[in-house]
Enzyme design. Structure first.
Site, PDB file in Angstrom:
ATOM      1  CG  ASP A  12      -0.393   0.226   2.525  1.00  9.06           C
ATOM      2  OD1 ASP A  12       0.850   0.384   2.618  1.00  9.06           O
ATOM      3  OD2 ASP A  12      -1.149   0.245   3.520  1.00  9.06           O
ATOM      4  CB  CYS A  69       0.763  -2.614   4.701  1.00  7.61           C
ATOM      5  SG  CYS A  69       0.596  -3.683   6.144  1.00  7.61           S
ATOM      6  CB  THR A  71       2.033  -2.866  10.999  1.00 11.58           C
ATOM      7  OG1 THR A  71       0.783  -3.267  10.407  1.00 11.58           O
ATOM      8  CG2 THR A  71       1.873  -1.507  11.662  1.00 11.58           C
ATOM      9  CG  HIS A 102       8.547 -25.204  11.975  1.00 11.29           C
ATOM     10  ND1 HIS A 102       8.635 -25.150  13.355  1.00 11.29           N
ATOM     11  CD2 HIS A 102       9.702 -25.783  11.552  1.00 11.29           C
ATOM     12  CE1 HIS A 102       9.785 -25.675  13.740  1.00 11.29           C
ATOM     13  NE2 HIS A 102      10.463 -26.052  12.670  1.00 11.29           N
ATOM     14  CG  HIS A 137       6.976 -28.971  10.704  1.00  5.80           C
ATOM     15  ND1 HIS A 137       6.700 -28.386  11.916  1.00  5.80           N
ATOM     16  CD2 HIS A 137       8.246 -29.440  10.778  1.00  5.80           C
ATOM     17  CE1 HIS A 137       7.766 -28.472  12.696  1.00  5.80           C
ATOM     18  NE2 HIS A 137       8.715 -29.112  12.030  1.00  5.80           N
TER      19      HIS A 137
END
Ligand code: RB5
Length: 154
Positions: A12, A69, A71, A102, A137
């Site tokens: 963004d 973005c 965060t 994992h 996993h």
């Protein structure tokens, strides 16, 4: 060692400059890169770009994606609403590596207001070169798919 060829990148307005740098870097490294936008630093809505990128993974046009973005969190929330997408917001190397090993994560979400460009690039490189470990996993990742499909039972 390179394990993916087709990489989608989206962002963004908070990460437009960083996304442009990362696109150029990945192309230099020989990746086939799809630019999912955005196209300027003007304020925009991150779910649009998360949706574009996840759709390109779902339809096979891209193998994995990098979403950036402010965060990394909004992008990861939006991306994880898509079937078959396992998106992880990471800000350090241990998590970026482990989420491939994992969780078989297919989208890495990064925060341009959390980490600097060098870190964005190094976490991306780590993510793109780390193999899924499979085994137990794979069982767990399969359980996540069952949850998504409404077929999960303990
Ligand atoms: C945009 O201001 C910001 O909310 C966005 O980039 C992101 O951090 C959302 O999670």
């Amino acid at each position: 060692m390179k394990i993916f060829n087709k990489v989608a990148v989206g962002c963004d307005h908070a990460a437009y400059e960083q996304k442009q740098k990362l696109l150029a870097h990945l192309r230099e490294q020989g990746y086939e890169v799809k630019d999912c936008g955005c196209d300027s630093s003007e304020s925009c809505h991150y779910p649009i770009f998360a949706h574009r990128l996840c759709t390109s993974i779902q339809n096979g046009e891209s193998e994995v994606g990098i979403l950036i973005c402010g965060t990394g969190i909004g992008m990861s929330i939006a991306a994880n609403k898509h079937k078959g997408i396992r998106a992880a917001a990471c800000s350090e190397a241990f998590s970026a590596e482990l989420t491939r090993q994992h969780n078989d994560a297919n989208v890495l979400c990064l925060g341009a207001r959390v980490i600097d460009y060098d870190k964005i690039q190094s976490l991306t490189e780590l993510f793109l070169t780390t193999e899924f470990m499979g085994g137990k996993h794979a069982t767990r990742v399969g359980m996540i798919a069952d949850i998504e499909n409404g077929t999960f039972s303990e």
